[in-house]
Design a protein around this motif. Structure first.
Motif, short mmCIF file in Angstrom:
data_model
loop_
_atom_site.label_atom_id
_atom_site.label_comp_id
_atom_site.label_asym_id
_atom_site.label_seq_id
_atom_site.Cartn_x
_atom_site.Cartn_y
_atom_site.Cartn_z
N GLN A 152 0.80 -1.07 -0.07
CA GLN A 152 0.08 -0.10 -0.05
C GLN A 152 0.88 1.38 -0.08
O GLN A 152 0.25 2.37 -0.12
N SER A 153 2.28 1.28 -0.02
CA SER A 153 3.05 2.27 0.10
C SER A 153 2.96 3.24 -1.31
O SER A 153 3.24 4.48 -0.84
N THR A 154 2.66 2.66 -2.47
CA THR A 154 2.42 3.69 -3.38
C THR A 154 1.34 4.42 -3.22
O THR A 154 1.32 5.49 -3.90
N ASN A 155 0.16 4.16 -2.30
CA ASN A 155 -0.80 5.18 -2.32
C ASN A 155 -0.72 6.10 -0.96
O ASN A 155 -1.34 6.67 -0.69
N SER A 156 0.42 6.04 -0.39
CA SER A 156 0.74 6.64 0.93
C SER A 156 1.54 8.11 0.44
O SER A 156 2.54 8.24 0.85
N ARG A 157 0.76 8.75 -0.15
CA ARG A 157 1.41 10.12 -0.67
C ARG A 157 0.34 11.37 -0.37
O ARG A 157 -1.00 10.92 -0.18
N ILE A 158 0.89 12.32 -0.72
CA ILE A 158 0.10 13.63 -0.80
C ILE A 158 -0.58 13.95 -2.12
O ILE A 158 0.13 13.81 -3.12
N ALA A 159 -1.97 14.01 -2.06
CA ALA A 159 -2.57 14.49 -3.47
C ALA A 159 -2.89 15.84 -3.48
O ALA A 159 -3.46 16.43 -2.49
N ALA A 160 -2.71 16.54 -4.65
CA ALA A 160 -3.07 17.89 -4.64
C ALA A 160 -4.69 18.17 -4.88
O ALA A 160 -4.92 17.32 -5.82
N LEU A 161 -5.34 19.19 -4.59
CA LEU A 161 -6.47 19.50 -4.70
C LEU A 161 -6.63 20.92 -5.35
O LEU A 161 -6.01 21.71 -4.90
N SER A 162 -7.89 20.96 -6.23
CA SER A 162 -7.88 22.45 -6.80
C SER A 162 -9.48 22.84 -6.41
O SER A 162 -10.39 21.74 -6.13
N ALA A 163 -9.78 24.16 -6.69
CA ALA A 163 -11.19 24.54 -6.39
C ALA A 163 -12.13 24.07 -7.24
O ALA A 163 -11.81 23.86 -8.32
N SER A 164 -13.26 23.78 -6.75
CA SER A 164 -14.42 23.35 -7.31
C SER A 164 -14.19 22.48 -8.12
O SER A 164 -14.76 21.95 -9.36
N ARG A 165 -13.77 21.22 -7.71
CA ARG A 165 -13.33 19.78 -8.31
C ARG A 165 -13.93 18.71 -7.49
O ARG A 165 -14.17 18.72 -6.09
N GLU A 166 -14.14 17.51 -8.06
CA GLU A 166 -14.63 16.53 -7.38
C GLU A 166 -13.44 15.19 -7.71
O GLU A 166 -12.72 15.14 -8.78
N TYR A 167 -13.05 14.52 -6.40
CA TYR A 167 -12.20 13.57 -6.73
C TYR A 167 -12.56 12.24 -6.05
O TYR A 167 -13.42 12.21 -5.21
N GLU A 168 -11.91 11.16 -6.37
CA GLU A 168 -11.96 9.78 -5.77
C GLU A 168 -10.54 9.50 -5.51
O GLU A 168 -9.98 9.25 -6.33
N ILE A 169 -10.40 9.47 -4.20
CA ILE A 169 -8.78 9.30 -3.89
C ILE A 169 -8.54 8.21 -2.95
O ILE A 169 -9.51 7.73 -2.20
N VAL A 170 -7.58 7.27 -3.33
CA VAL A 170 -7.06 6.06 -2.46
C VAL A 170 -5.87 6.51 -1.87
O VAL A 170 -4.99 6.79 -2.24
N ILE A 171 -5.90 6.71 -0.25
CA ILE A 171 -4.79 7.05 0.35
C ILE A 171 -4.61 5.86 1.44
O ILE A 171 -5.67 5.63 2.21
N ALA A 172 -3.26 5.57 1.73
CA ALA A 172 -2.82 4.60 2.83
C ALA A 172 -2.31 5.26 3.95
O ALA A 172 -1.59 6.31 3.95
N ILE A 173 -2.77 5.04 5.10
CA ILE A 173 -2.34 5.71 6.61
C ILE A 173 -1.78 4.57 7.46
O ILE A 173 -1.95 3.45 7.19
N ALA A 174 -0.31 4.81 8.17
CA ALA A 174 -0.01 4.03 9.02
C ALA A 174 -0.75 4.11 10.41
O ALA A 174 -0.64 5.25 11.10
N LEU A 175 -1.25 3.06 10.89
CA LEU A 175 -1.84 3.11 12.09
C LEU A 175 -1.33 1.83 12.92
O LEU A 175 -1.05 0.70 12.05
#
Length: 235
Positions: A152-175
């Motif tokens: 899952q490390s490939t999805n453990s990164r920062i994704a940039a966001l823009s105004a007035s946009r829709e996103y579907e994001i997959v993000i991995a976090i260490a818990l």
């Protein structure tokens, strides 16, 4: 000479008599009364005097915060508004799915819609640092990135966001594997807590052992073989 003296004496007598006679046009002087004049009674106002109320200085209204000040609980699959403590609307978010892997944290699928805010305080990015682990004691620990040992490390990164946009994001976090709750907490917000699914049970796999060889009885060639037929019911 005597006649002149008589005339002068008569004139003096007439003048004296004339001065002594009162003037017919003179009006008599009014006489002042010796009794004191009665003073007019003073009028007393029966209505009580009313005093104007003192005007108080206007009070300055205190600033009431518009955004949530404490973490709020949300459910997986439900959309919620992301608002800062100062009331700035960042957008909306929905946690669609959570997959946990022992030793590798959790992988989240999110649907995000950013607001039209284009200023410096807008929602510009999302990454593992925007999440936190909620301990059973109530303490909060910031989540980290997943190590490279995990898929899952490939999805453990920062994704940039823009105004007035829709996103579907997959993000991995260490818990920690013992974690039961996590939180989405972008900068300036109080945070939104959600429950984590339980860790999948890891079953130990063993290699199958070689089957034991069994000797099947040999049939005598002289004995006839028996055939059985299986009848099936017609549909």
């Amino acid at each position: 000479m005597e006649d002149v003296a008589d005339d002068e004496s008569s004139t003096d007598e007439e003048g004296k008599s004339t001065e002594a006679a009162p003037s017919p046009t003179a009006s008599p002087q009014p006489t002042q009364s010796s009794e004191p004049l009665a003073a007019e009674p003073e009028t007393v106002d029966s209505e009580p005097a009313t005093s104007e109320p003192a005007t108080s200085e206007p009070t300055v209204p205190t600033t009431v915060p518009e955004g949530p000040q404490n973490p709020e609980a949300v459910r997986v699959g439900r959309e919620f508004e992301v608002v800062t403590r100062d009331g700035l609307e960042l957008g909306t978010a929905r946690i669609d799915d959570i997959v946990r892997t022992p030793g590798c944290g959790a992988e989240l699928t999110l649907s995000i819609r950013t607001s039209a805010e284009a200023g410096p305080d807008r929602w510009a990015s999302i990454g593992p640092g925007d999440f936190a682990e909620v301990r059973p004691s109530g303490s909060i620990r910031r989540a980290g990135t997943v190590t490279s040992d995990c898929d899952q490390s490939t999805n453990s990164r920062i994704a940039a966001l823009s105004a007035s946009r829709e996103y579907e994001i997959v993000i991995a976090i260490a818990l920690d594997d013992s974690a039961q709750q996590a939180m989405l907490r972008p900068d300036g917000t109080a945070g939104w807590m959600f429950d984590l699914p339980p860790l999948p049970k890891v079953t130990a796999t063993t290699s199958p052992s070689a089957p034991a060889t069994t000797s099947s009885p040999t049939t005598d060639a002289s004995e006839p073989s028996v055939e059985t037929s299986v009848t099936t019911a017609e549909a």
